[in-house]
Design a protein around this motif. Structure first.
Motif, PDB file in Angstrom:
ATOM      1  N   ASP A 134     -13.245  -6.880  31.162  1.00  0.00           N
ATOM      2  CA  ASP A 134     -13.296  -5.807  30.164  1.00  0.00           C
ATOM      3  C   ASP A 134     -11.978  -5.067  29.973  1.00  0.00           C
ATOM      4  OD1 ASP A 134     -16.173  -5.893  29.615  1.00  0.00           O
ATOM      5  OD2 ASP A 134     -16.407  -5.161  31.664  1.00  0.00           O
ATOM      6  N   LYS A 169     -12.231  -5.309  35.672  1.00  0.00           N
ATOM      7  CA  LYS A 169     -10.861  -4.919  35.329  1.00  0.00           C
ATOM      8  C   LYS A 169      -9.880  -5.761  36.127  1.00  0.00           C
ATOM      9  CE  LYS A 169      -7.903  -0.747  35.612  1.00  0.00           C
ATOM     10  NZ  LYS A 169      -7.917   0.711  35.923  1.00  0.00           N
ATOM     11  N   VAL A 189     -16.698   0.603  38.007  1.00  0.00           N
ATOM     12  CA  VAL A 189     -15.656  -0.386  37.686  1.00  0.00           C
ATOM     13  C   VAL A 189     -15.334  -1.220  38.916  1.00  0.00           C
ATOM     14  CG1 VAL A 189     -13.293  -0.741  36.851  1.00  0.00           C
ATOM     15  CG2 VAL A 189     -14.641   1.177  35.968  1.00  0.00           C
ATOM     16  N   ILE A 228     -16.784   4.218  28.914  1.00  0.00           N
ATOM     17  CA  ILE A 228     -18.212   4.167  29.215  1.00  0.00           C
ATOM     18  C   ILE A 228     -19.015   4.869  28.122  1.00  0.00           C
ATOM     19  CG2 ILE A 228     -19.978   5.039  30.807  1.00  0.00           C
ATOM     20  CD1 ILE A 228     -17.965   4.517  33.074  1.00  0.00           C
ATOM     21  N   ARG A 247     -19.195 -10.190  37.002  1.00  0.00           N
ATOM     22  CA  ARG A 247     -19.937  -9.991  35.762  1.00  0.00           C
ATOM     23  C   ARG A 247     -21.351 -10.539  35.880  1.00  0.00           C
ATOM     24  NH1 ARG A 247     -19.427  -7.048  33.441  1.00  0.00           N
ATOM     25  NH2 ARG A 247     -17.716  -7.152  31.978  1.00  0.00           N
ATOM     26  N   TYR A 280     -18.266  -2.566  34.797  1.00  0.00           N
ATOM     27  CA  TYR A 280     -17.096  -2.951  34.015  1.00  0.00           C
ATOM     28  C   TYR A 280     -16.102  -3.662  34.941  1.00  0.00           C
ATOM     29  CZ  TYR A 280     -19.029   0.282  30.595  1.00  0.00           C
ATOM     30  OH  TYR A 280     -19.861   0.914  29.709  1.00  0.00           O
ATOM     31  N   ARG A 316     -23.507   0.688  29.000  1.00  0.00           N
ATOM     32  CA  ARG A 316     -24.255  -0.497  29.423  1.00  0.00           C
ATOM     33  C   ARG A 316     -25.531  -0.082  30.146  1.00  0.00           C
ATOM     34  NH1 ARG A 316     -19.125  -4.122  31.400  1.00  0.00           N
ATOM     35  NH2 ARG A 316     -18.693  -5.004  29.368  1.00  0.00           N
TER      36      ARG A 316
END
Length: 289
Positions: free
Chosen positions: A224, A197, A156, A284, A188, A195, A289
Motif C-alpha cells: 500500500d 508498507k 501498519v 486510514i 496481506r 496496511y 478497511r
C-alpha cells in the motif's frame, strides 16, 4: 568523490524540543532508530515529538554495509520491562502514531515476534487512540512468527525492501529479495485489514528502470505505502554513495507510483522509512478497511 548537493542539507532543529524527547528516552532507557542509525531527520522528528522506537537492541545480528546500527556488540536477552517502558514514552509524548522497529534478532527462535506483540499490547493498554506501525525484519522467513505479529493487529506492517534485486548481494547480503516480497504478500493474505508498507534507498548504482521494476514488484504483492529516499554514507567504512539523485527524479517516481496504485508514496532525498509516518492516520480515514 561524489559531492553532496546543497539541497540535502538539513535545517538546524529546535534543540529545546529535541532535548525534551531525549530526556524522556534516557529516563526510560529506550533506544530509537533515529539515533542508532544516524537518521538525518532526527531534529525534525524530535521537534514534532515523534520517534521510531528500536526494540531488542541496539546490537544487531546482521552486518549490512549501509547501516549504522552496531553489529559488533553481542545481542542481549530480551528485557521484559521494555514494552512497559515504551508504552510510558508513548503516553508522555502524547503520540498519535508510533513506529516500533527492531534490530535483526536471528538468534531468537521467533526473530523477536513475541516482543513486538508485547510492545503493541502495552501501547494499546495506555494509549488506545494511538495508531501503531511495526517495521519488522524478515524473520528469516518464519511465517508463523509473522502471523503472531499480525494477530496483534498493528495498523501498519512495514518491511523495507531497501534496494533492487541486482544489488542485494552487496547491500543486504544476509537478506533475500524474493523473501522480502513474500513477506509483504503473506502479510496481506494473513491480515487484509492491515496496511502494508515498504521503503527503498537510491543512489547505490541502480538504474531508473530497476527502481520502477521494484515499485511494480511491490504493487504486484499489493503493497500500500512506499517510501523512497537518498542513501547517505554513515561513515567511511560503509558503502559509498554512487550518485545523488535529483529532486526531479524523486518527483517522477512519486508520479509513477501513484499511477501504479500505491495509496501513499513519499519520495524525496531525505525521506526515510518512518518519515512523516503519522500521515497514515489520514490514509486510514481516506481508505478505511
Amino acid at each position: 568523490m561524489t559531492l553532496k548537493p546543497d539541497w540535502l542539507r538539513v535545517k538546524a532543529p529546535h534543540w529545546e524540543r529535541v532535548g525534551n524527547v531525549k530526556e524522556i528516552l534516557r529516563d526510560l532507557s529506550l533506544n530509537t532508530v533515529c539515533e542508532e542509525a544516524s537518521c538525518p531527520n532526527i531534529g525534525e522528528c524530535f521537534n514534532a515529538g515523534t520517534a521510531t522506537f528500536l526494540i531488542m537492541g541496539p546490537a544487531c545480528t546482521r552486518a549490512c554495509p549501509y547501516c549504522d546500527i552496531d553489529f559488533e556488540k553481542k545481542p542481549q536477552p530480551l528485557d521484559s520491562t521494555e514494552p512497559t517502558r515504551l508504552a510510558e514514552a508513548v503516553r508522555r509524548m502524547w503520540l498519535n502514531h508510533v513506529v516500533i522497529t527492531s534490530v535483526n534478532r536471528d538468534d531468537l527462535p521467533d526473530g523477536g515476534a513475541s516482543q513486538f506483540v508485547h510492545c503493541i499490547n502495552a501501547v494499546r493498554s495506555v494509549s488506545p487512540h494511538t495508531t501503531i506501525e511495526v517495521l519488522i525484519p524478515d524473520l528469516c522467513g518464519n511465517w508463523n512468527a509473522l502471523e503472531i505479529i499480525l494477530e496483534a493487529a498493528p495498523e501498519v506492517l512495514n518491511h523495507n525492501t531497501e534496494t533492487i534485486s541486482r544489488l542485494y548481494w552487496r547491500v543486504r547480503p544476509q537478506g533475500n529479495y524474493e523473501r522480502t516480497m513474500e513477506l509483504l504478500q503473506r502479510s496481506r493474505q494473513i491480515s487484509p485489514s492491515t496496511y502494508t508498507k515498504s521503503g527503498i534507498m537510491v543512489g547505490l548504482g541502480e538504474t531508473d528502470a530497476e527502481i520502477r521494476q521494484v515499485m511494480q514488484d511491490l504493487r504486484a504483492v499489493d503493497c500500500d505505502i512506499l517510501t523512497i529516499g537518498q542513501y547517505l554514507q554513515p561513515s567511511q567504512k560503509h558503502l559509498q554513495v554512487a550518485e545523488f539523485i535529483s529532486r526531479e527524479q524523486f518527483a517522477a517516481w512519486k508520479v509513477f507510483g501513484e499511477k501504479l496504485g500505491f495509496l501513499q508514496i513519499i519520495s524525496s532525498p531525505l525521506t526515510r522509512s518512518s518519515y512523516h509516518a503519522e500521515q497514515v492516520r489520514e490514509l486510514i480515514t481516506r481508505h478505511p478497511r
